[in-house]
Design an enzyme around this catalytic site. Structure first.
Site, PDB file in Angstrom:
ATOM      1  N   ARG A  60      38.738-116.919   7.532  1.00 29.85           N
ATOM      2  CA  ARG A  60      37.605-117.821   7.740  1.00 29.85           C
ATOM      3  C   ARG A  60      37.386-118.819   6.599  1.00 29.85           C
ATOM      4  NH1 ARG A  60      36.109-113.202   5.694  1.00 29.85           N
ATOM      5  NH2 ARG A  60      34.457-113.007   4.176  1.00 29.85           N
ATOM      6  N   CYS A 104       6.414-121.133  -4.222  1.00 27.93           N
ATOM      7  CA  CYS A 104       6.056-122.551  -4.094  1.00 27.93           C
ATOM      8  C   CYS A 104       4.565-122.774  -3.925  1.00 27.93           C
ATOM      9  CB  CYS A 104       6.823-123.195  -2.948  1.00 27.93           C
ATOM     10  SG  CYS A 104       6.292-122.646  -1.322  1.00 27.93           S
ATOM     11  N   SER A 132      42.255-111.213   2.700  1.00 28.30           N
ATOM     12  CA  SER A 132      41.245-110.979   3.737  1.00 28.30           C
ATOM     13  C   SER A 132      40.262-112.144   3.877  1.00 28.30           C
ATOM     14  CB  SER A 132      40.465-109.696   3.420  1.00 28.30           C
ATOM     15  OG  SER A 132      39.783-109.856   2.183  1.00 28.30           O
ATOM     16  N   ASN A 133      40.316-113.116   2.969  1.00 25.44           N
ATOM     17  CA  ASN A 133      39.413-114.278   3.058  1.00 25.44           C
ATOM     18  C   ASN A 133      39.970-115.351   4.011  1.00 25.44           C
ATOM     19  OD1 ASN A 133      38.863-114.196  -0.525  1.00 25.44           O
ATOM     20  ND2 ASN A 133      37.723-113.148   1.067  1.00 25.44           N
ATOM     21  N   CYS A 192       9.411-122.594   1.502  1.00 24.23           N
ATOM     22  CA  CYS A 192      10.584-122.104   0.769  1.00 24.23           C
ATOM     23  C   CYS A 192      11.022-120.780   1.400  1.00 24.23           C
ATOM     24  CB  CYS A 192      10.281-121.951  -0.722  1.00 24.23           C
ATOM     25  SG  CYS A 192       9.301-120.506  -1.142  1.00 24.23           S
ATOM     26  N   CYS A 252      34.547 -92.987   5.088  1.00 25.67           N
ATOM     27  CA  CYS A 252      34.254 -94.245   5.773  1.00 25.67           C
ATOM     28  C   CYS A 252      35.239 -95.274   5.213  1.00 25.67           C
ATOM     29  CB  CYS A 252      32.804 -94.677   5.562  1.00 25.67           C
ATOM     30  SG  CYS A 252      32.464 -95.150   3.861  1.00 25.67           S
ATOM     31  N   CYS A 270      30.008-109.525   4.832  1.00 22.86           N
ATOM     32  CA  CYS A 270      31.001-109.660   5.897  1.00 22.86           C
ATOM     33  C   CYS A 270      32.035-108.554   5.785  1.00 22.86           C
ATOM     34  CB  CYS A 270      31.691-111.016   5.796  1.00 22.86           C
ATOM     35  SG  CYS A 270      30.567-112.356   6.145  1.00 22.86           S
TER      36      CYS A 270
END
Ligand SMILES: Nc1ncnc2c1ncn2[C@@H]1O[C@H](COP(=O)(O)OP(=O)(O)OP(=O)(O)O)[C@@H](O)[C@H]1O
Length: 403
Positions: free
Chosen positions: A81, A258, A77-78, A180, A360, A197
């Site tokens: 992209r 910071c 599934s990677n 920052c 789901c 994602c």
């Protein structure tokens, strides 16, 4: 600078002149720009959708040393992209797979692959050797950890994010005054506002755009081409023009990271970034531990038995309509989570059945929906599927598509 009888040549390998010639002939870049890149180092955290294109352009441009930190392994599934990985590297650590790919692209640079996750006790040591840090990750705890570490080490942080059709880009901690991440986002987002994602989806080319711009910002910082101005760039693939940018104020004196009296190096190790970001919603039952509501969750095999028993059960699938359109189990009606949460009572009011089963994709949204139904306080038994339809595919029906 070396001198020969024929002229002066800086210490760039002869092979590097044709390799980098197209960028070296650019005004304001020149040989000097190439030498700066060669002497520089960049570390990329996350070799996923953003990290892959970023790494590709950093390596191609000739950044002398590149670190890649990612603990995850490549999955099918990677590949939609994460363009440095391929079918042959499924199951390989992403940092190793990405390192191999960019080594093939440019064997004349140093590449360090780290297969440990970045966490508060190793962040300082892992990031210290590099000049510029790229945040190509996908979760809030790591974003805060990376920002605090970049501040403490005094290094610029090029941060990218991409989800659905949209992306964001920002350079934090740049120069004396650059804000920052905590200056802009002092508080972590609410849990229901964040999603990976995997949960929300993303168009591959969107991560390509943002990751490529992260490499560009790093190259500009290293070569002195960056104007030093802080802005948050917003990208939306579905609207023209694609880009909008928001000018950011200088760093806040009151910032807990910071600002004056901000975070010290030692404090990073003691910070629990996951707890700060509200913790993760644990899928306890998947790990064989007890549930919050006894009997409130069922496994895929139990769902199968319930479906086959013929008893009257209300079956609800809370995935978004688009996902329901991809695949579904027979007998389930689609009530997306947003609709359940907007008015849970309206979806059970006409229901005469005393048992409701909710599913789901991954088993997170169904828990939220089941909680909302339970909060109505009726006598109806509400249960949801542990691990979601992915578990159904794994444990009951391997022909049911997973995505
Ligand atoms: N703390 C961390 N240390 C190292 N790598 C991290 C850390 N947090 C996130 N990452 C990595 O950042 C990358 C982000 O990539 P991406 O957003 O494309 O998601 P993914 O996790 O591969 O995909 P999906 O969400 O679809 O499973 C992942 O490879 C992930 O392992």
């Amino acid at each position: 600078m070396e001198t020969t009888g024929h002229g002066e040549y800086p210490k760039l390998h002869l092979e590097d002149y044709p390799r980098y010639g197209r960028q070296m002939i650019l005004d304001d870049f020149g040989l000097e720009g190439q030498l700066k890149l060669q002497r520089s180092s960049v570390v990329v955290i996350g070799a996923g959708g953003l990290g892959c294109p970023a790494l590709q352009y950093l390596a191609a441009a000739g950044v002398g040393r590149i670190g890649i930190v990612d603990h995850d392994k490549v999955e099918l599934s990677n590949l939609q992209r994460q363009v440095l990985h391929n079918e042959g590297t499924i199951g390989v650590h992403k940092s190793v797979s990405a390192a191999d790919a960019i080594h093939k692209l440019n064997s004349r640079i140093q590449i360090d692959a780290v297969t440990d996750p970045l966490h508060s006790s190793n962040a300082v040591a892992l990031l210290q050797p590099y000049d510029v840090i790229l945040d190509c990750t996908d979760n809030a705890p790591t974003r805060y950890l990376l920002s605090d570490t970049a501040v403490s080490l005094g290094k610029p942080l090029v941060s990218g994010a991409a989800q659905k059709f949209e992306g964001q880009l920002c350079v934090y901690n740049l120069g004396e005054d650059g804000p920052c991440y905590r200056c802009i986002f002092p508080n972590p987002p609410a849990m229901e506002m964040v999603g990976t994602c995997e949960e929300t989806g993303v168009l591959g080319a969107v991560t390509g755009v943002v990751g490529t711009m992260q490499a560009l910002e790093a190259i500009k910082i290293i070569t002195g081409l960056h104007d030093g101005k802080a802005s948050l760039l917003l990208f939306s693939a579905l609207t023209m023009p694609f880009f909008r940018s928001i000018k950011l104020r200088a760093k806040k004196p009151t910032c807990t990271s910071c600002g004056e009296g901000g975070m010290k190096l030692g404090a990073i190790e003691e910070t629990d970034y996951v707890a700060f970001c509200g913790g993760l919603r644990p899928n306890w039952e998947e790990r064989g531990l007890s549930a919050g509501h006894p009997g409130s969750r069922i496994r895929a095999q139990e769902l199968k038995t319930a479906l086959e028993s013929g008893t009257k059960v209300t079956l609800i699938d809370v995935r978004p309509r688009t996902e329901f359109g991809i695949c579904r189990l027979p007998g389930f009606k689609n009530i997306p989570l947003t609709q359940v949460l907007a008015n849970p009572a309206s979806h059970l009011s006409e229901d005469k059945n005393s048992r409701v089963l909710v599913v789901c994709r991954l088993g997170n949204d169904s828990q939220i929906a089941a909680d909302a139904f339970r909060d109505l306080g009726s006598n109806i038994i509400v249960q949801d599927l542990i691990g979601g339809l992915r578990a159904w595919s794994r444990d009951v029906d391997p022909h049911f598509p997973i995505y």
